[in-house]
Design an enzyme around this catalytic site. Structure first.
Site, short mmCIF file in Angstrom:
data_model
loop_
_atom_site.label_atom_id
_atom_site.label_comp_id
_atom_site.label_asym_id
_atom_site.label_seq_id
_atom_site.Cartn_x
_atom_site.Cartn_y
_atom_site.Cartn_z
N LEU A 86 0.88 -1.16 0.00
CA LEU A 86 0.00 0.00 0.00
C LEU A 86 0.92 1.22 0.00
O LEU A 86 1.91 1.24 0.73
CB LEU A 86 -0.86 0.05 1.26
CG LEU A 86 -2.22 -0.61 1.26
CD1 LEU A 86 -2.90 -0.42 2.62
CD2 LEU A 86 -3.11 -0.11 0.16
N ASP A 87 0.59 2.22 -0.79
CA ASP A 87 1.38 3.45 -0.81
C ASP A 87 1.35 4.10 0.58
O ASP A 87 0.43 3.88 1.36
CB ASP A 87 0.82 4.44 -1.82
CG ASP A 87 0.90 3.92 -3.24
OD1 ASP A 87 1.89 3.25 -3.56
OD2 ASP A 87 -0.03 4.20 -4.01
N ALA A 88 2.33 4.94 0.84
CA ALA A 88 2.40 5.63 2.13
C ALA A 88 1.14 6.45 2.39
O ALA A 88 0.66 6.51 3.52
CB ALA A 88 3.63 6.53 2.19
#
Length: 186
Positions: A40-42
């Site tokens: 998951l992206d930041a």
């Protein structure tokens, strides 16, 4: 064989190695030799599955297995049914064409935690919520899809992967638990 469910907080890198500016999964999981099965992206939050087993990691994350992933998406604006139809059909994002997915407009989920920091608010632009179920998960795909049809994503929360759902395991951001991987191995 371990399978860990983690509710990844906003602004946390989905890796264990140190990052110069942001916290990583190492700040939340004191378990050695586990790895995320997908990322998951930041700036996204929600469910991440982690395992110590390469076969299980591949089963969860490889696109050939087409495991469904559910996302709650807060967008800027109020999409019409025609916009939802565009999102659910194959959508050309320039470097690839998405696979069909399920998209419905929903009310803001009551069980969802407040994000810290909160999303930006504009007094003259309403927001709305979508539930999107994808069987693929390319880099920033959901954000790119909503932007392509004119509704930028403000908040993105993955709530389930292959039948494991945050609604069934009420984990607050940063919380984790070990579960039985048996239903994935059938």
């Amino acid at each position: 064989m371990k399978l860990i469910l983690l509710n990844k907080p906003f602004d946390v890198m989905c890796q264990f190695s140190a990052h110069p500016d942001r916290p990583t999964l190492a700040a939340y999981l004191p378990i050695p030799n586990i790895y995320p099965a997908g990322r998951l992206d930041a700036d996204s939050e929600g469910l991440v599955l982690l395992t110590d087993n390469g076969k299980l990691q591949n089963l969860i994350s490889h696109p050939d297995h087409k495991l469904p992933k559910t996302y709650l998406v807060q967008v800027e604006g109020i999409p019409e049914n025609t916009d939802l139809d565009k999102l659910s059909q194959p959508l050309n994002l320039g470097d690839f064409i998405t696979k069909p997915c399920k998209v419905v407009r929903i009310q803001e989920p009551e069980w969802l935690w407040e994000r810290n920091p909160p999303i930006r608010q504009r007094a003259n632009i309403p927001t709305s919520w979508l539930c999107m179920v994808l069987s693929e998960g390319k880099n920033r795909q959901v954000r790119r899809m909503t932007a392509a049809v004119g509704f930028p994503t403000l908040r993105l929360v993955r709530t389930s992967i292959a039948g494991y759902a945050l609604e069934d395991f009420p984990l607050m951001p940063g919380d984790w638990m070990e579960v039985d991987p048996a239903h994935l191995l059938k």
